[in-house]
Design a protein around this motif. Structure first.
Motif, short mmCIF file in Angstrom:
data_model
loop_
_atom_site.label_atom_id
_atom_site.label_comp_id
_atom_site.label_asym_id
_atom_site.label_seq_id
_atom_site.Cartn_x
_atom_site.Cartn_y
_atom_site.Cartn_z
N GLY A 298 162.69 -157.16 78.93
CA GLY A 298 161.33 -157.52 79.28
C GLY A 298 161.23 -157.93 80.74
N LEU A 299 162.08 -158.86 81.12
CA LEU A 299 162.01 -159.39 82.48
C LEU A 299 163.29 -159.09 83.23
CD1 LEU A 299 160.59 -162.94 81.66
CD2 LEU A 299 159.33 -160.84 82.13
N ASP B 250 149.18 -167.70 87.33
CA ASP B 250 150.15 -167.39 86.28
C ASP B 250 150.58 -165.95 86.36
OD1 ASP B 250 149.81 -169.96 85.35
OD2 ASP B 250 148.26 -169.39 83.89
N LEU B 251 149.58 -165.09 86.61
CA LEU B 251 149.89 -163.67 86.69
C LEU B 251 150.78 -163.41 87.89
CD1 LEU B 251 149.54 -160.79 85.81
CD2 LEU B 251 147.39 -160.69 87.05
N LYS C 282 152.11 -160.72 78.42
CA LYS C 282 152.80 -161.72 77.60
C LYS C 282 153.42 -162.80 78.49
CE LYS C 282 154.26 -158.67 73.84
NZ LYS C 282 153.54 -159.01 72.65
N THR C 283 153.99 -162.37 79.60
CA THR C 283 154.63 -163.33 80.49
C THR C 283 153.60 -164.28 81.08
OG1 THR C 283 156.06 -161.49 81.11
CG2 THR C 283 156.37 -163.52 82.31
N ALA C 284 152.48 -163.71 81.53
CA ALA C 284 151.44 -164.56 82.11
C ALA C 284 150.97 -165.59 81.09
CB ALA C 284 150.28 -163.69 82.57
N VAL D 219 163.56 -169.77 80.42
CA VAL D 219 162.70 -170.70 79.68
C VAL D 219 161.55 -169.95 79.02
CG1 VAL D 219 161.07 -172.60 79.95
CG2 VAL D 219 163.30 -172.75 81.02
N LEU D 220 160.99 -168.98 79.75
CA LEU D 220 159.88 -168.21 79.18
C LEU D 220 160.32 -167.49 77.92
CD1 LEU D 220 158.20 -166.68 82.36
CD2 LEU D 220 157.46 -168.64 81.01
#
Lengths: 348, 730
Positions: free
Chosen positions: A204-205, A308-309, A290-292, A24-25
């Motif tokens: 990225g993830l 979030d982090l 960016k993810t946070a 989703v991110l």
């Protein structure tokens, strides 16, 4: 373009929260540069990726352009479309669903990057380009099942395009370039060999998933799957609201993402985590940030919090931790948490 | 004529991250800027971990490059007055008293993609033209565009071997010769080569390495504040690229001005005769091959001086230059890079101290201007600093005086001390951890050639172990065939095949009519590498001497693997399990490092090791069925841990352990794709207790049931390996 086969709804997937979150991110923020899903067979990896595409808002594309250029962004257009804009030819736009392009493990280089049809050229005296998988994948999702089994030189090509957002083909003194920006989603089973660190870093993830061990949930998985198989239309209808909710959430998150702010304290902690954990390069930091931000946007928050982090740190670090002989590749969550805790106490 | 690269940049139409906005990495930025100022530095090799702004920096450099004067309509961008370096057509026009039209153009960064074919690199016949007009015309390649520009190769260590050969050839002569498909043509191709690489993915060949004038190794920044800066700037850029570049435009412009001034100043810089002694000293200390290093240090130091608005390089300039020129040329592999840097610093400090009391004023000048700050903010302020011609000159005169006296001394003093310190450190590392011992590496030796049979299989991979046919569209074009396989069209052969039939064919808009039956395809050949899997016994029974020797043997094999472009993988076993230490990779460097850090101790789970190795090979073969993996087992064969934990293997159970072991060995033998070699590390003092001919050692028995070649570690040195492999092949 909707595939005739119906997709299992994304929201109906039981468990695997991390994987769903990571996907989703990426749907919210394509700059997260993809997800690598590491895990066993039969853990809903492919299902999740396919059903994600249905969730994504529609794209505006130039009609008949093989690269699905954005008619409103001249910077990212292919050569032909840009020429048309320059000559003030009106680009015909159309709306279309985001596509998932599958890259088969045994794909040849020609199939991936596209081919310059030399035979046509030599017979007719003109160039012709046949687009490959990378052209198809522009502005979509490129899904590579078993990415660790991919041929090395194909991996190199993929890396190059993923990094540049451009695919270039060179044959016999003829060269051709087109945009190739895509969300790279790969799956792999670590038992069949690891991925090269270079490629690993480009995702990225990264999420590790395993089969669900809770008996009740397992029953639920089977139940839902049977219900879907028996009557897909009814099942999809049943989940319609949940799907619509998530879609709205994604759309909202996309809207507020550019406004999400991140404080220096959080940035500082990101840097500290990277130093503490020991990662190569700066990509981990940037992705973590960016993810946070994206997580904050998903939660409809205008400012990034430490939660979030915390939610995003492990996804960004998982595959970037340096490894020494006879040490496990396990990410030390406790260490991340402790860095974060220090942070909180300092700010209070 | 538009170059391919210009076209591409236009096509991608994207904004590039500004050079001045890169945080830290001063050495990298400096090296790139120096090349922008002085093209004769012949480029930079950037080595570093992933994600350290390597590629970003090189791409950003394009924006800062200065203008040069070129012949307007020349595809090679010839210099309008330098007759010696002109292409044929320009030279003819010049001697024909024809006026050469000139124009200013930017120096460009020409990209050489990893997958580029030979034709694309050197150029080939323009088939479109040939078909339409029936005339021969050259379509120039990347090397032509690169003339007087910067040739940029991302991931240069992944470049195919035959392309590297082409590059080397051209780099040496400065001329690209096209000799193919019935054309013969030569044109100038002088370029600065800029390459980036991640050493984890494999090393570069020494000849290619030497072609790079400068070399920079970069790492991520360890300091939190700068890291935050990296994140912030990147995010700012990503969210609004044009706005971000706008913000940095002023800094970019002032840096451009500074480069232009440095270029003007460069021809006037000079190195006093006595300073050369210092350069020679540094080179001697580093045991460099040949004299290229000396020359480059001098050139680089001059360029640094020009960049800092000085006519004569200061000591600091010199040691900075040395740090850029020497890392890839120094043969002091016994010393890590850091130590060498310390050497230079100490040498410089020593000299500076001597010269310190000679001139008080000069030191203060040094402090102002010596560190070349490539940091963006600094650049702007530096620009206003005065021109310090006189001071610079006096400073280096002082340098020259003292270097003669001091340099040899300090060099001699430094060397032995550091050597012994190194050894001491190595012994201590990891000393405590789980009581494993870490053994040094014995003397390495040249491995006798380990050539496998040339075969008829078609391969996709490149390497140098065996010549092999390939279906990929890269590799050397050896001949053509009428058989259709992969649409890899051989243009010349096709035309030849079509030529005799032209009279009877109908032509539509083309000069030559070609039909299906004329089509010929290229047969290409490349050398395939294989996979060498080391299965290493790291148990306690491998005593100190043995482990040292084992490591030496393996590093020698690794060296051989490196030269043959083989992949290597590493499985070790000790305690009660085996582990894949290194999955198949091209990085010999990584393998070497892992080996050096390999601790030994505990029991010998040989069965686990073999199983793990087998599993890894099966996985690898599944992905790439065309390699012939070679498994090298290094062990004394004295297994004492079985596969199953619920069983005891002590005493009478010992035979069960052997049965298990031989069964695994048999399984490996039955897989015909895997070749095996066992290096026996049994200590001599044990082998005297048995009659070697009647009762074989354990390792020998394992080798037998595995169908492996076998040799003792002592024989290995004496060339036993060749015999062993030959036996195995026949």
């Amino acid at each position: 373009m909707r595939s005739s086969k119906l997709n299992f709804p994304f929201t109906a997937i039981v468990g695997q929260e991390k994987m769903k979150l990571a996907l989703v991110l990426n749907a919210i923020n394509p700059k997260l540069s993809g997800v690598l899903i590491r895990g066993e067979k039969g853990t809903a990896k492919s299902t999740a990726v396919r059903s994600l595409a249905v969730l994504l808002p529609n794209l505006h594309v130039v009609k008949d352009c093989p690269f699905h250029c954005d008619p409103y962004d001249i910077h990212k257009m292919c050569f032909e479309c840009r020429e048309k804009v320059r000559q003030n030819v009106n680009l015909e736009a159309e709306e279309r669903q985001t596509r998932v392009i599958n890259l088969p493990v045994n794909a040849t280089e020609d199939r991936v990057v596209g081919t310059l049809d030399l035979e046509h050229a030599i017979k007719r005296g003109e160039k012709r380009f046949e687009p490959g998988v990378l052209a198809d994948a522009n502005r979509g999702i490129l899904y590579v099942d078993e990415v660790n089994l991919l041929d090395d030189h194909i991996v190199d090509v993929l890396l190059d395009s993923a990094a540049m957002g451009v695919n270039s083909i060179e044959r016999e003194g003829v060269s051709y370039t087109h945009p190739a920006e895509f969300i790279l989603v790969g799956t792999m089973n670590p038992e069949e060999g690891e991925l090269r660190p270079q490629l690993l870093d480009r995702f990225g993830l990264c999420v590790n998933i395993e089969g669900i061990s809770d008996a009740e949930q397992r029953v639920e998985v089977v139940k839902r799957w049977v219900a879907f198989e028996e009557d897909p239309d009814a099942f999809i209808k049943e989940w319609q609201t949940a799907e619509a909710d998530l879609r709205t959430k994604i759309v909202h998150a996309r809207e507020i993402l550019p406004e999400v702010e991140i404080s220096d304290e959080v940035l500082n902690k990101i840097a500290q985590i990277s130093i503490e954990i020991g990662v190569d390069g700066h990509r981990a930091d940037i992705i973590m940030m960016k993810t946070a931000k994206t997580v904050a946007a998903l939660h409809q928050r205008p400012v990034v919090t430490f939660e979030d982090l915390e939610e995003s740190a492990d996804m960004a670090l998982q595959h970037r931790v340096r490894r020494k002989p006879f040490e496990d590749i396990v990410l030390d969550r406790e260490r991340i948490a402790s860095v974060l805790r220090q942070n909180v106490s300092v700010t209070k | 004529m538009k170059t391919a690269n210009a076209k591409r940049r236009e096509a991608s139409g994207r904004v590039i991250y500004p050079f001045t906005a890169i945080v830290g990495q001063e050495q990298l930025l400096l090296a790139l800027l120096l090349n922008a100022i002085n093209p004769s530095l012949s480029g930079v090799l950037v080595r570093g971990e992933k994600g350290t702004a390597k590629s970003t920096a090189v791409r950003a450099l394009a924006d800062l490059l200065p203008d040069v004067e070129v012949v307007a309509d020349c595809p090679f961008g010839c210099h309008p007055r330098d007759k010696g370096r002109m292409c044929l057509s320009c030279r003819e026009r010049l001697s024909g008293r024809a006026e050469l039209k000139t124009e200013q153009r930017k120096v460009q960064v020409i990209n050489l993609p990893i997958g580029a074919t030979e034709d694309r690199v050197v150029g080939s016949i323009d088939f479109e033209h040939a078909l339409r007009e029936g005339q021969k015309r050259i379509e120039t390649g990347i090397l032509a565009s690169a003339n007087r520009n910067i040739l940029y190769v991302d991931e240069v260590n992944l470049l195919d071997d035959h392309i590297v050969d082409l590059l080397l050839d051209t780099a040496v002569t400065g001329i690209n010769i096209i000799e193919r498909e019935g054309i013969s043509f030569a044109h100038p191709a002088e370029f600065a080569l800029v390459g980036t690489m991640n050493p984890e993915e494999g090393e570069l060949r020494p000849q290619l390495l030497d072609r790079f004038g400068l070399c920079v190794s970069i790492e991520s920044i360890p300091d939190a504040e700068s890291r935050v800066m990296v994140i912030k700037r990147r995010e700012e850029f990503d969210s609004d690229p044009p706005g971000f570049s706008q913000k940095w435009a002023r800094r970019q412009e002032s840096l451009r001005t500074r480069i232009r001034r440095a270029r003007e100043l460069l021809p006037r810089t000079f190195i006093p005769e006595k300073t050369r002694a210092f350069i020679a000293q540094i080179c001697l200390l580093n045991q460099v091959d040949g004299h290229r290093a000396d020359i480059y240090i001098e050139k680089t130091a001059k360029t640094i001086a020009a960049f800092n608005h000085r006519l004569v390089p200061t000591l600091e300039d010199l040691s900075q230059a040395a740090a850029l020129v020497l890392p890839h040329r120094s043969r002091r592999t016994d010393l890590p890079k850091k130590t060498l840097e310390d050497f230079h610093r100490m040498l410089a400090e020593e000299l500076a101290r001597e010269e310190g009391h000679s001139s008080e004023r000069q030191r203060s000048d040094d402090e102002d201007s010596s560190p070349v700050q490539v940091d963006a903010d600094q650049m702007v302020t530096d620009e206003d600093s005065e021109f310090e011609e006189g001071d610079g000159a006096s400073s280096s005169k002082a340098t020259g005086d003292t270097s003669d006296l001091n340099a040899p001394d300090s060099a001699a003093r430094l060397e032995p001390g550091t050597d012994s310190e190194m050894l001491g450190n190595q012994g201590e590392v990891d000393g405590q951890r789980c009581r494993d011992r870490l053994f040094g590496v014995g003397e390495t030796f040249r491995v006798p050639p380990l050539l496998l049979d040339r075969d008829r299989n078609v391969r996709k991979k490149s390497g140098r172990r065996m010549p092999t046919k390939t279906l990929r569209k890269t590799g050397r074009y050896v001949r053509s065939t009428a058989e259709r396989r992969n649409d890899d069209l051989a243009f010349d052969a096709t035309i030849r095949a079509a030529a005799p039939h032209q009279k009877n064919r109908v032509r539509r808009d083309v000069a030559i009519a070609i039909e299906e039956s004329d089509i010929r395809e290229k047969v290409r050949e490349m050398k395939a590498g294989s996979l060498m899997l080391f299965v290493v016994d790291a148990s306690g029974s491998m005593g100190t001497r043995l482990m040292t020797e084992t490591k030496a043997a393996m590093i020698s094999l690794l060296l051989d693997a490196y030269q043959k472009r083989d992949k290597v993988a590493l499985v070790t076993f000790k305690g009660d399990s085996a582990e894949v230490l290194l999955p198949p990779t091209n990085s010999i460097d990584l393998a070497k490092k892992l080996l050096e850090d390999l601790p030994a101790g505990g029991k010998t789970p040989l069965g686990h090791g073999l199983l793990k190795a087998h599993e890894l090979l099966i996985n690898h073969l599944r992905r790439d069925s065309q390699t012939t993996p070679l498994m090298v087992l290094i062990s004394d064969g004295e297994a004492n841990v079985g596969i199953r934990h619920d069983r005891t293997y002590e005493g009478p159970g010992y035979s069960a352990l052997l049965d298990e072991l031989f069964e695994i060995a048999k399984m490996i033998r039955e897989d015909k794709r895997i070749k095996t070699l066992v290096i026996d590390t049994e200590e001599k003092r044990f082998s005297v207790f048995r009659n070697a001919s009647t009762s074989p050692s354990m390792a020998q028995r394992v080798a037998r049931s595995m169908g492996a070649s076998y040799c003792k570690i002592e024989d290995f040195r004496a060339g036993g390996l060749v015999r062993a492999v030959k036996e195995q092949v026949h």
